[in-house]
Design an enzyme around this catalytic site. Structure first.
Site, PDB file in Angstrom:
ATOM      1  N   GLU A  56       0.808  -1.220   0.000  1.00 25.49           N
ATOM      2  CA  GLU A  56       0.000   0.000   0.000  1.00 25.49           C
ATOM      3  C   GLU A  56       0.842   1.271   0.000  1.00 25.49           C
ATOM      4  OE1 GLU A  56      -4.093   0.224   1.636  1.00 25.49           O
ATOM      5  OE2 GLU A  56      -3.008   1.061   3.355  1.00 25.49           O
ATOM      6  N   LYS A  58       0.496   4.908   1.359  1.00 26.26           N
ATOM      7  CA  LYS A  58      -0.307   5.648   2.340  1.00 26.26           C
ATOM      8  C   LYS A  58       0.577   6.683   3.022  1.00 26.26           C
ATOM      9  CE  LYS A  58      -1.636   3.338   6.018  1.00 26.26           C
ATOM     10  NZ  LYS A  58      -2.434   2.463   6.928  1.00 26.26           N
ATOM     11  N   LYS A 118      -8.129   2.439  -3.064  1.00 24.86           N
ATOM     12  CA  LYS A 118      -8.611   2.321  -1.693  1.00 24.86           C
ATOM     13  C   LYS A 118      -9.138   3.676  -1.230  1.00 24.86           C
ATOM     14  CE  LYS A 118      -7.446   0.393   2.808  1.00 24.86           C
ATOM     15  NZ  LYS A 118      -6.359  -0.059   3.712  1.00 24.86           N
ATOM     16  N   GLU A 167     -14.761  -5.520   2.732  1.00 23.63           N
ATOM     17  CA  GLU A 167     -14.022  -5.532   3.997  1.00 23.63           C
ATOM     18  C   GLU A 167     -14.971  -5.666   5.184  1.00 23.63           C
ATOM     19  OE1 GLU A 167     -10.710  -2.684   4.812  1.00 23.63           O
ATOM     20  OE2 GLU A 167     -12.018  -2.036   6.448  1.00 23.63           O
ATOM     21  N   ASN A 188     -10.297  -6.999   8.304  1.00 25.10           N
ATOM     22  CA  ASN A 188      -9.459  -6.018   8.969  1.00 25.10           C
ATOM     23  C   ASN A 188      -9.150  -6.504  10.383  1.00 25.10           C
ATOM     24  OD1 ASN A 188      -8.358  -3.628  10.134  1.00 25.10           O
ATOM     25  ND2 ASN A 188      -9.351  -2.445   8.527  1.00 25.10           N
ATOM     26  N   GLU A 218      -5.923  -7.708   6.519  1.00 23.79           N
ATOM     27  CA  GLU A 218      -5.624  -6.288   6.431  1.00 23.79           C
ATOM     28  C   GLU A 218      -5.290  -5.721   7.815  1.00 23.79           C
ATOM     29  OE1 GLU A 218      -9.168  -5.697   3.088  1.00 23.79           O
ATOM     30  OE2 GLU A 218      -9.118  -4.464   4.883  1.00 23.79           O
ATOM     31  N   SER A 219      -4.348  -4.794   7.843  1.00 25.20           N
ATOM     32  CA  SER A 219      -4.004  -3.999   9.031  1.00 25.20           C
ATOM     33  C   SER A 219      -3.179  -4.772  10.062  1.00 25.20           C
ATOM     34  CB  SER A 219      -5.254  -3.435   9.720  1.00 25.20           C
ATOM     35  OG  SER A 219      -5.898  -2.497   8.904  1.00 25.20           O
TER      36      SER A 219
END
Length: 263
Positions: A56, A58, A118, A167, A188, A218-219
């Site tokens: 990603e 970000k 995203k 998600e 997530n 994710e995360s």
């Protein structure tokens, strides 16, 4: 990201999209060159990848503040390209994440695998916009959408030849998610209320999805060991942003991470 921050983001996003629709309507989006280009399949890329990583871009986040404003989108995209990550995710929200649609357009010039747009999709307009800027896939967040919106938006994406990551954060959101050949399922790991990362919760949720589903963690993924742990639990893909954005591209740390996290 707390529920209050999420509500603030959604509220501002509605104002932003309303203004965009008036100044640059869908009819104009359809005239942009990328709108008629065929997509690259995120599903196929993940399936064929040895690492399954969605890397990603970000710049910042509400919970972490500034992450990396030093390196350009071109530099990061080149880094991800050289390490052959399965896909790239580009945050296009400006007020809270410091991104833009221009970032995705520029990344596409360098990164050759699929790109995920995203953002906080709350309107069909954003799906047409994603297609127009060259995205191959979009994100639909169950926490901010109704079951009907999830179904409607995924259908629009399918019609536009875009793939979808839906998600979820907790079990009550399972009833919202649509199923289809163009859909991937992101879980997530971060609790939206207290920011805690819990891989066990993600694993439990993943077991409630169909076995054939492509599951994305994710995360909160910080190490290759995290990836290997989640891979053993049935995850095929791993969306990783902050740890990559903070790595010094002049060292071998990113390459080492990818190598250790690969099958």
């Amino acid at each position: 990201m707390s529920a209050n921050i999420l509500n603030t983001i959604v509220s501002q996003k509605k104002q932003e999209v309303d203004a965009l629709e008036k100044t640059f309507p869908i009819a104009d989006l359809k005239n942009l060159p990328q709108f008629n280009c065929s997509k690259k399949s995120l599903i196929q890329s993940i399936t064929n990848s040895s690492n399954g990583i969605i890397a990603e871009f970000k710049r910042r986040s509400p919970s972490k503040n500034d992450i990396n404003f030093k390196d350009s989108i071109q530099k990061i995209a080149q880094n991800y390209q050289e390490q052959q990550t399965a896909a790239m995710s580009v945050l296009t929200d400006t007020p809270f994440f410091g991104g833009s649609t221009t970032d995705l357009i520029q990344a596409k010039e360098i990164f050759k695998n699929p790109i995920l747009r995203k953002d906080f999709t709350i309107s069909s307009y954003q799906i047409y916009q994603a297609k127009a800027i060259g995205a191959d896939a979009i994100l639909l967040i169950a926490a901010i959408l109704s079951k009907e919106e999830m179904s409607e938006f995924s259908k629009i994406a399918f019609d536009l030849d875009l793939e979808v990551i839906v998600e979820i954060h907790d079990e009550k959101e399972l009833d919202k998610i649509p199923f289809g050949a163009h859909i991937l399922y992101g879980i997530n790991n971060r609790n939206l209320n207290n920011f805690e990362v819990n891989f066990e919760n993600a694993v439990n949720l993943s077991e409630k999805l169909p076995n054939q589903a492509i599951k994305i963690a994710e995360s909160g993924i910080k190490t290759p060991k995290d990836v290997q742990l989640l891979r053993k639990s049935g995850f095929k893909s791993f969306l990783i942003g902050e740890v990559f954005m903070k790595m010094d591209s002049t060292t071998n740390s990113f390459a080492d991470f990818i190598k250790q996290a690969s099958i």
